[in-house]
Design a protein around this motif. Structure first.
Motif, PDB file in Angstrom:
ATOM      1  N   ILE A  18       2.477   8.609  19.357  1.00  0.00           N
ATOM      2  CA  ILE A  18       2.413   7.687  18.230  1.00  0.00           C
ATOM      3  C   ILE A  18       1.354   6.616  18.470  1.00  0.00           C
ATOM      4  O   ILE A  18       0.557   6.289  17.579  1.00  0.00           O
ATOM      5  CB  ILE A  18       3.798   7.045  17.988  1.00  0.00           C
ATOM      6  N   LEU A  22      -1.971   6.074  16.216  1.00  0.00           N
ATOM      7  CA  LEU A  22      -2.285   4.810  15.549  1.00  0.00           C
ATOM      8  C   LEU A  22      -3.647   4.257  15.969  1.00  0.00           C
ATOM      9  O   LEU A  22      -4.265   3.491  15.231  1.00  0.00           O
ATOM     10  CB  LEU A  22      -1.207   3.766  15.858  1.00  0.00           C
ATOM     11  N   THR A 317       3.383  -1.976   9.221  1.00  0.00           N
ATOM     12  CA  THR A 317       4.789  -1.576   9.307  1.00  0.00           C
ATOM     13  C   THR A 317       4.991  -0.501  10.365  1.00  0.00           C
ATOM     14  O   THR A 317       5.924  -0.574  11.185  1.00  0.00           O
ATOM     15  CB  THR A 317       5.279  -1.050   7.937  1.00  0.00           C
ATOM     16  N   ILE A 318       4.122   0.509  10.364  1.00  0.00           N
ATOM     17  CA  ILE A 318       4.225   1.576  11.367  1.00  0.00           C
ATOM     18  C   ILE A 318       4.015   1.010  12.761  1.00  0.00           C
ATOM     19  O   ILE A 318       4.741   1.341  13.702  1.00  0.00           O
ATOM     20  CB  ILE A 318       3.195   2.684  11.062  1.00  0.00           C
ATOM     21  N   TRP A 319       3.007   0.132  12.888  1.00  0.00           N
ATOM     22  CA  TRP A 319       2.729  -0.461  14.202  1.00  0.00           C
ATOM     23  C   TRP A 319       3.932  -1.282  14.691  1.00  0.00           C
ATOM     24  O   TRP A 319       4.334  -1.179  15.860  1.00  0.00           O
ATOM     25  CB  TRP A 319       1.487  -1.353  14.131  1.00  0.00           C
ATOM     26  N   THR A 321       7.096  -1.041  13.890  1.00  0.00           N
ATOM     27  CA  THR A 321       8.206  -0.151  14.240  1.00  0.00           C
ATOM     28  C   THR A 321       7.951   0.527  15.583  1.00  0.00           C
ATOM     29  O   THR A 321       8.854   0.630  16.432  1.00  0.00           O
ATOM     30  CB  THR A 321       8.389   0.909  13.146  1.00  0.00           C
TER      31      THR A 321
END
Length: 406
Positions: A18, A22, A317-319, A321
């Motif tokens: 992940i 990213l 948001t992804i970062w 989380t």
């Protein structure tokens, strides 16, 4: 014990994957924003290389009677005798056609409830002008103000380079804006002005943005626009780029729209934009990468990488989380390497946002705006969750406010 070690190893691999995944959009975002901060280069004098071309301006309009006159009044003074201003009244049940006609535009009406959307309207307009085609076709949304000189600049640039050209397309804040409106306008500025500015300084192509676009006739008449794609501008970017015509950014031509003030309208518009963007990203990035390899073209790779950057709020948001999960895993005994990599990525995001705000946003976006970004991201989370379970795939017109603009 063996099972425990296997679980930890699996978690480490997932988190590291992940973090690496990213790193691509984060680094691209950082590079584009950093390039935008470089000293301004002297704009190449394309405007002196070619005469003012004959231009047809297409304005697709669906029930835009309340605001289209302001758009047309911004366009009419920029026309010369040889130009045409054509409004496509598409499936209208209001006075759009009569308002446009009184303003001095050529009006063509289209009624086809089964084939709705901006793409169909533009294709209808292209068929209309094909009998007497111009040198350059310009497309402008019916809720935009086109600043003086923009038409001449983007049309001359399109003719001189034989490429599609995108003007700077920004959104103004509505009257009495809420904090999320201000942050939304800031995010739109980063996407539509700052990042393309950085790409331009690196001599790389940009994405088309839907309004303020100029196309040489010899290019645009080869493309079919007849579809209900909810992000037809991005799809058009892909099709033209793969065909050999990557869009060019024109920094000194400005088109302005307005954010919708109504909560429902703002949510609807954002859902259409971002769901469409994510769907296109998932489908088109592999296509672009394949075409880049087969055609040995770096510009296609650049477009693919640019398209890999999701909406900024989703990226954050992804970062957030991921780093929360990586930190928890580290505390429970997993490797801290994913956490360290994610911290670096977080710094790159923060540096980019702050630097862009200092350079381009201090005047229109007060410092307190930055403090509301977390709330804005929370507001957007349901939109992204909806994409996982019920993505929007149909074109839906944004409800306009009673004031001029969107």
């Amino acid at each position: 014990m063996i099972v425990h070690q296997f679980v930890i190893l699996f978690v480490e691999i997932v988190l590291f994957a992940i973090a690496l995944g990213l790193f691509v959009p984060v680094s691209i975002f950082f590079i584009e924003c950093s390039a935008a901060l470089l000293p301004e280069f002297q704009i190449q004098s394309y405007y002196a290389l070619v005469p003012r071309p004959r231009v047809d301006i297409l304005v697709p309009a669906h029930n835009e009677a309340a605001g289209i006159d302001a758009t047309l009044q911004s366009l009419l003074p920029q026309l010369v005798e040889q130009d045409r201003l054509i409004v496509i009244a598409d499936n209208c049940n209001d006075d759009t056609a009569s308002v446009a006609h009184k303003a001095g535009a050529t009006v063509i009406s289209r009624q086809d409830p089964e084939r709705r959307g901006k793409g169909y309207a533009l294709d209808y307009g292209l068929q209309f002008i094909a009998k007497n085609p111009p040198d350059v076709v310009v497309m402008v949304d019916a809720d935009c103000i086109v600043y003086p000189g923009a038409i001449a600049r983007i049309s001359r640039l399109a003719l001189a380079t034989a490429r599609p050209v995108q003007a700077v397309y920004l959104l103004t804040q509505p009257p009495n804006p809420q904090p999320k409106d201000i942050v939304s306008a800031l995010a739109f500025m980063v996407k539509n002005s700052v990042r393309p500015r950085g790409l331009g300084k690196l001599d790389l192509p940009c994405l088309l943005m839907g309004s303020g676009m100029a196309f040489p006739w010899q290019i645009i008449h080869k493309v079919s626009l007849a579809s209900s794609n909810i992000v037809e501008d991005i799809q058009l970017t892909m099709d033209l780029a793969i065909a050999g015509y990557s869009p060019k950014f024109c920094l000194d031509a400005l088109v302005m729209g307005t954010l919708p003030q109504q909560q429902h309208a703002a949510t609807s518009q954002r859902t259409r934009w971002e769901h469409g963007y994510l769907q296109t990203m998932l489908k088109q990035v592999p296509r672009l990468l394949k075409a880049s390899y087969e055609q040995k073209r770096f510009d296609l790779l650049a477009i693919a990488l640019d398209l890999c950057v999701p909406p900024l709020s989703l990226l954050v948001t992804i970062w957030a989380t991921a780093i929360a999960g990586a930190t928890l895993a580290g505390v429970l005994g997993s490797s801290w390497l994913p956490t360290i990599l994610l911290v670096v990525e977080g710094l790159l995001i923060c540096i980019s946002i702050v630097a862009v705000w200092v350079k381009f946003g201090r005047t229109n976006f007060p410092l307190r705006t930055m403090l509301t970004i977390p709330l804005y991201i929370l507001w957007k989370i349901p939109l992204y969750l909806a994409f996982l379970f019920q993505p929007q795939t149909e074109w839906i017109r944004t409800q306009r406010d009673s004031v001029v603009g969107e």
